[in-house]
Structures are given as structure tokens and as C-alpha cells.
Design an enzyme around this catalytic site. Structure first.
Site, PDB file in Angstrom:
ATOM      1  N   ARG A 273       0.860  -1.176   0.000  1.00 13.38           N
ATOM      2  CA  ARG A 273       0.000   0.000   0.000  1.00 13.38           C
ATOM      3  C   ARG A 273       0.902   1.233   0.000  1.00 13.38           C
ATOM      4  O   ARG A 273       2.102   1.136   0.187  1.00 13.38           O
ATOM      5  CB  ARG A 273      -0.952   0.002   1.198  1.00 13.38           C
ATOM      6  CG  ARG A 273      -0.296  -0.299   2.527  1.00 13.38           C
ATOM      7  CD  ARG A 273      -0.940   0.418   3.664  1.00 13.38           C
ATOM      8  NE  ARG A 273      -0.974   1.867   3.439  1.00 13.38           N
ATOM      9  CZ  ARG A 273       0.083   2.673   3.566  1.00 13.38           C
ATOM     10  NH1 ARG A 273       1.276   2.185   3.884  1.00 13.38           N
ATOM     11  NH2 ARG A 273      -0.041   3.969   3.366  1.00 13.38           N
ATOM     12  N   GLY A 274       0.260   2.391  -0.194  1.00 10.89           N
ATOM     13  CA  GLY A 274       1.000   3.612  -0.458  1.00 10.89           C
ATOM     14  C   GLY A 274       0.967   3.828  -1.955  1.00 10.89           C
ATOM     15  O   GLY A 274       1.387   2.948  -2.728  1.00 10.89           O
ATOM     16  N   ALA A 275       0.440   4.982  -2.376  1.00 13.00           N
ATOM     17  CA  ALA A 275       0.221   5.209  -3.808  1.00 13.00           C
ATOM     18  C   ALA A 275       1.476   4.986  -4.656  1.00 13.00           C
ATOM     19  O   ALA A 275       1.413   4.302  -5.687  1.00 13.00           O
ATOM     20  CB  ALA A 275      -0.354   6.614  -4.022  1.00 13.00           C
TER      21      ALA A 275
ATOM     22  N   GLN B  19      -2.973   2.300   9.913  1.00 14.91           N
ATOM     23  CA  GLN B  19      -1.657   2.489   9.301  1.00 14.91           C
ATOM     24  C   GLN B  19      -0.766   3.413  10.124  1.00 14.91           C
ATOM     25  O   GLN B  19       0.453   3.251  10.149  1.00 14.91           O
ATOM     26  CB  GLN B  19      -1.797   3.051   7.885  1.00 14.91           C
ATOM     27  CG  GLN B  19      -2.482   2.129   6.896  1.00 14.91           C
ATOM     28  CD  GLN B  19      -3.942   2.465   6.717  1.00 14.91           C
ATOM     29  OE1 GLN B  19      -4.618   2.819   7.683  1.00 14.91           O
ATOM     30  NE2 GLN B  19      -4.451   2.363   5.504  1.00 14.91           N
TER      31      GLN B  19
ATOM     32  N   ASP C  76      -3.268  10.431  -2.515  1.00 16.57           N
ATOM     33  CA  ASP C  76      -3.414   9.372  -3.509  1.00 16.57           C
ATOM     34  C   ASP C  76      -3.732   9.931  -4.887  1.00 16.57           C
ATOM     35  O   ASP C  76      -3.465   9.282  -5.888  1.00 16.57           O
ATOM     36  CB  ASP C  76      -4.501   8.395  -3.066  1.00 16.57           C
ATOM     37  CG  ASP C  76      -4.018   7.498  -1.947  1.00 16.57           C
ATOM     38  OD1 ASP C  76      -3.669   6.347  -2.230  1.00 16.57           O
ATOM     39  OD2 ASP C  76      -3.958   7.957  -0.795  1.00 16.57           O
TER      40      ASP C  76
ATOM     41  N   ASN D 294      -7.171  11.706  -0.292  1.00 18.09           N
ATOM     42  CA  ASN D 294      -6.226  11.047   0.614  1.00 18.09           C
ATOM     43  C   ASN D 294      -7.008  10.202   1.609  1.00 18.09           C
ATOM     44  O   ASN D 294      -8.241  10.177   1.597  1.00 18.09           O
ATOM     45  CB  ASN D 294      -5.345  12.077   1.327  1.00 18.09           C
ATOM     46  CG  ASN D 294      -4.164  11.429   2.025  1.00 18.09           C
ATOM     47  OD1 ASN D 294      -3.469  10.598   1.441  1.00 18.09           O
ATOM     48  ND2 ASN D 294      -3.933  11.775   3.275  1.00 18.09           N
ATOM     49  N   LYS D 295      -6.292   9.522   2.469  1.00 17.77           N
ATOM     50  CA  LYS D 295      -6.909   8.602   3.429  1.00 17.77           C
ATOM     51  C   LYS D 295      -8.061   9.273   4.172  1.00 17.77           C
ATOM     52  O   LYS D 295      -7.973  10.427   4.561  1.00 17.77           O
ATOM     53  CB  LYS D 295      -5.849   8.117   4.419  1.00 17.77           C
ATOM     54  CG  LYS D 295      -6.328   7.065   5.401  1.00 17.77           C
ATOM     55  CD  LYS D 295      -6.914   5.854   4.701  1.00 17.77           C
ATOM     56  CE  LYS D 295      -5.959   5.216   3.728  1.00 17.77           C
ATOM     57  NZ  LYS D 295      -6.585   4.135   2.933  1.00 17.77           N
TER      58      LYS D 295
END
Length: 335
Positions: free
Chosen positions: A47-49, A184, A225, A235-236
């Protein structure tokens, strides 16, 4: 402590760090098929763009090596998570390369995937160098989700700025939202900052406003993202709440946005597809039901922060203050 790399290409398979096992265990999964890469992205093993974009590029290489239909593989990888534009950014480049000769050149695709990975290392380092420049001396930084080294192929984005700021004596302390429901911030950001010797405290997501009210936050740093053409940011989930609280308390709010996350073809935040994840991420914890039986849950993975709430976008090219359609269109890659 040296942080583990998010992924490693071996020549015939992809070793992928399973972020679901962190912080307690470092586990690499050996992926040999593009469908395994797609599932790793969907399940958030990676994960993580930026990291998912690089992983997807290697997924295309695996498809080419296996002689699979590349268009099918690329669309399958693209569908694994819809919000982060880095995924499509990397896949579009791989698809263009695959079609450039009229036949599939595996070595050409392998070289391009390696170049995409190297580019991410270079641009995240450049972004971090610019990001440190916005930090006030002796500051306390609030961070949401996880944007560190294992979320990229390089040094990370917002969390990378925090680490570099501490190494240069600028960052005094980091506040880390736990980031429900996948945690996260608690599981990954706290672990990564601990490895780097940065003093940090985990808070529940709802505590950030109180911290700002008490004057204990000097700057908010988050990742993204996708950035739309007008400067709106996906974003998150919970990022929008932070931006509203920061504006109410006069706290600068910066978004770290590598060019691979900026999508000038998306008009604004309302045009961004928001991924909705399974209800059981909210209703269950470690397999145990924590809600009343039969209760429904809504689980959007991301939200939209409008551009007018953003103090600046930190990119590898510099800092865009008060982002707008005009300022984003002026970036070198947009022309």
C-alpha cells in the site's frame, strides 16, 4: 535500523514486503504472476500510492514473461484499487511501451519498470528536500495514515519529510493519527519513526482537533493518492477533517504530492472515484465482531480535501502555495 525495502525485483519474480505483517514481523511474499500482484494491491499487502504504482509495473513484466494477454493484465491490475492515480500512471506507461513495437519486448518492459522504480526513489528524495523547507524550527508535526519509505520505492513523502526534519534538528515531535480502520498510523508510521529515532506519539483520530486547540501542533503534513487538476486532494479518510480543524486553528496544512500523484485530467475532487472497502474492516477486529450483530458499516477508504484548505502542495519541483488550476498547470510535467 535500516528500513526494509517495499519491493525487490529478482529477475524472475517480485519479492514484496507484506505490510500487513508489520510492525512485528518482516515478511516478503514471492510473487510470480500478475494476478498475485493485483491481489497484493487489493488486499493492501502493498500500500501507499507510489509503491502500488511500482508494484503494478513489475506485475506487467511478470505478465509479459508468462506470455499472458497484456491488456487483460493491465486492466486487471488497474482495477485492484481505483483511487490512487499512481497505479494508472505506471500502467499507462507500461502499456504505451508494450505497444510501441507491435510486439512484446520483455526486456524493454523490464527496463521501463526499473526506470519507474528509480524515478520514484529520485522524486521522493527531491520532494523531501523541498518539504523540510516549510517546517518551522523546533516544530511539532501532525501526520495522518502512513507515507513512509515502505509506502514508496524511496524515502517516503510526508513521513520522509518528518524524518529528514528530525535529522536536521527541526522536528521536535510527531503526532500520529492511528488512522482507522486499518491503523496504518499506529502500525506503520509509529514503527517507521521509531526505527529512525524520531520521538512520536500515537493518538486516536478524533484527538487531533483538541491537540490543535491546545496549541500543540505547529504544522500538519499528509500525503495523497490523487491531486485533481484544480488542486483538490484525495487522501486517506479523515484527511478532510484534519484540514478543517487546521484551518479553524490557524495551523498550516501541507500535502506531499509527487508528480505521479497529480492528475491534471481530473477536473476536481468530485470527479475522483472513492474506493469503498469491506464493511468488516469496521465491524470486526482481528476476526471478532465488535459491533452489534447485523449493524451495517460504510467504509470509504478516502475523502476529498478542497484546494482552498491546503496551505501548499509539496512536490519534487518545489512547493505550490495555495494550489489552483493555474499553478498546477504550470508544473513542468503538465506541459
Amino acid at each position: 535500523m535500516t528500513l526494509p525495502r517495499s519491493l525487490r525485483w529478482t529477475g524472475d519474480h517480485l519479492d514484496l514486503l507484506d505490510q500487513r505483517c508489520l510492525p512485528h514481523t518482516v515478511v516478503y511474499r514471492q510473487l510470480t504472476h500478475w494476478r498475485e500482484v493485483s491481489e497484493a494491491i487489493r488486499s493492501m499487502a502493498v500500500r501507499g500510492a507510489p509503491a502500488i504504482g511500482v508494484a503494478a509495473a513489475w506485475g506487467v513484466v511478470l505478465a509479459a514473461k508468462a506470455g499472458d494477454d497484456l491488456d487483460q493484465a493491465i486492466e486487471g491490475l488497474r482495477a485492484s484499487r481505483p483511487t490512487a492515480v499512481n497505479l494508472s500512471w505506471a500502467l499507462n506507461r507500461m502499456q504505451t511501451s508494450a505497444k510501441s513495437n507491435g510486439w512484446v519486448d520483455v526486456h524493454q518492459l523490464e527496463r521501463l519498470a526499473s526506470a519507474i522504480e528509480a524515478e520514484d526513489r529520485a522524486l521522493t528524495q527531491a520532494l523531501v528536500n523541498h518539504g523540510v523547507g516549510v517546517l518551522p524550527e523546533d516544530c511539532r508535526v501532525l501526520h495522518h495514515c502512513h507515507t513512509g519509505a515502505v509506502a514508496t520505492a524511496g524515502v517516503g513523502t510526508a513521513l520522509g519529510v518528518i524524518v529528514a526534519g528530525h535529522q536536521r534538528g527541526i522536528v521536535k515531535h510527531a503526532w500520529l493519527d492511528e488512522t482507522r480502520p486499518r491503523l496504518q498510523g499506529a502500525a506503520l508510521s509509529a514503527w517507521e519513526l521509531g526505527c529512525c529515532g524520531v520521538p512520536a506519539t500515537v493518538i486516536v483520530d478524533g484527538a487531533s482537533g483538541l491537540l490543535m486547540r491546545r496549541g500543540q501542533v505547529d504544522v500538519v503534513l499528509v500525503g495523497c493518492d490523487r491531486v485533481a487538476g484544480n488542486g483538490d486532494v484525495a487522501n486517506k479518510i479523515g484527511t478532510y477533517n484534519l484540514a478543517l480543524a487546521a484551518r479553524a486553528h490557524g495551523v498550516p496544512f501541507y500535502v506531499c504530492a509527487p508528480s505521479s500523484s497529480i492528475d491534471i485530467t481530473t477536473v476536481d475532487g468530485d470527479a475522483i472515484t472513492i474506493e469503498e472497502r469491506p464493511e468488516d474492516e469496521i465491524t470486526h477486529f482481528r476476526g471478532e465482531l465488535v459491533c452489534a450483530s447485523g449493524v451495517r458499516a460504510w467504509n470509504p477508504a478516502f475523502d476529498i480535501t478542497p484546494a482552498h484548505l491546503i496551505t501548499g502542495l509539496i512536490t519534487e519541483f518545489g512547493v505550490i502555495r495555495s494550489p489552483s488550476r493555474e499553478s498546477i498547470a504550470s508544473l513542468p510535467f503538465a506541459n
